[in-house]
Scaffold this active site. Structure first.
Site, PDB file in Angstrom:
ATOM      1  CB  VAL A  86     -72.098  38.581  25.753  1.00  0.00           C
ATOM      2  CG1 VAL A  86     -71.244  38.076  24.584  1.00  0.00           C
ATOM      3  CG2 VAL A  86     -72.785  39.889  25.394  1.00  0.00           C
ATOM      4  CE  LYS A  87     -74.308  29.251  26.374  1.00  0.00           C
ATOM      5  NZ  LYS A  87     -75.487  28.470  25.914  1.00  0.00           N
ATOM      6  CB  VAL A  88     -67.592  34.604  26.023  1.00  0.00           C
ATOM      7  CG1 VAL A  88     -66.190  34.617  25.449  1.00  0.00           C
ATOM      8  CG2 VAL A  88     -68.266  35.963  25.816  1.00  0.00           C
TER       9      VAL A  88
END
Length: 217
Positions: A86-88
């Site tokens: 998950v790219k945050v």
């Protein structure tokens, strides 16, 4: 050093995978749009298609900027495939979300990092990867590679497990310099990887070998 390709183009991903050196993929909404992939359902399906090509991690970016929204989207993305990271974004709510994901066994990539302080926060929160954007720093006359060196020093000082993922890599020299500094991962276009193949003396030497072979046959 891991090689990731930064694209949503399936043909380019297959080409990099066939080369035998690809370790993963990063992508974002802009790269999806460039390939004509729009709409939530189509984007989610495309992430799965990418995971089915590569063996390693695939970064999938959240759109939300509030804590609850990031958590909801992140869980949805992580459920798509075991390879999804998950790219945050590096914002206050993003750091909170990274901590939550780390505590719940979800891998994360903290993106849009432009300072060593931001990278330190991401590591403290438990990010799997941190993505300093070296090319974009170069664009504003700031040394992006120096940022990689600063983060490497800090992480080594304290034994952080967070991997440095050099992002916004533009060309082959970026790849080589990141390797010298000790970046754990690089992500860039296919051309930045294929550029490592090239040297004029290789071409000259091969042509001579072939010419000599032809003389004897």
């Amino acid at each position: 050093m891991k090689f990731f390709i930064d694209t949503a183009n399936l043909d380019q991903i297959r080409e990099a995978q066939d080369l035998g050196v690809l370790d993963g993929v990063t992508t974002n909404p802009s790269l999806m749009a460039k390939e004509g992939i729009t709409g939530r359902e189509n984007i989610l399906k495309h992430y799965v298609d990418i995971c089915n090509i590569v063996d390693g991690d695939v970064s999938a970016e959240v759109i939300a900027t509030d804590f609850e929204g990031i958590i909801k989207e992140g869980k949805e993305l992580a459920a798509l495939h075991e390879q999804i990271v998950v790219k945050v974004p590096m914002i206050k709510e993003g750091v909170k979300a990274i901590k939550y994901f780390a505590d719940n066994g979800i891998k994360t990539n903290c993106t849009l990092v432009f300072s060593a302080g931001q990278a330190l926060l991401a590591a403290k929160a438990g990010a799997t990867y941190v993505s300093p954007f070296i090319g974009r720093l170069d664009d504003i006359s700031t040394d992006g590679l120096n940022l990689i060196a600063e983060i490497r020093l800090i992480y080594d000082n304290y034994g952080f497990d967070t991997q440095i993922l050099a992002a916004s890599v533009r060309h082959t020299m970026h790849v080589l310099e990141c390797a010298k500094i000790g970046s754990d991962v690089m992500t860039g276009p296919l051309s930045s990887i294929e550029g490592l193949l090239k040297h004029p003396l290789t071409d000259i030497g091969l042509e001579k070998f072939l010419a000599d072979y032809r003389k004897g046959n």
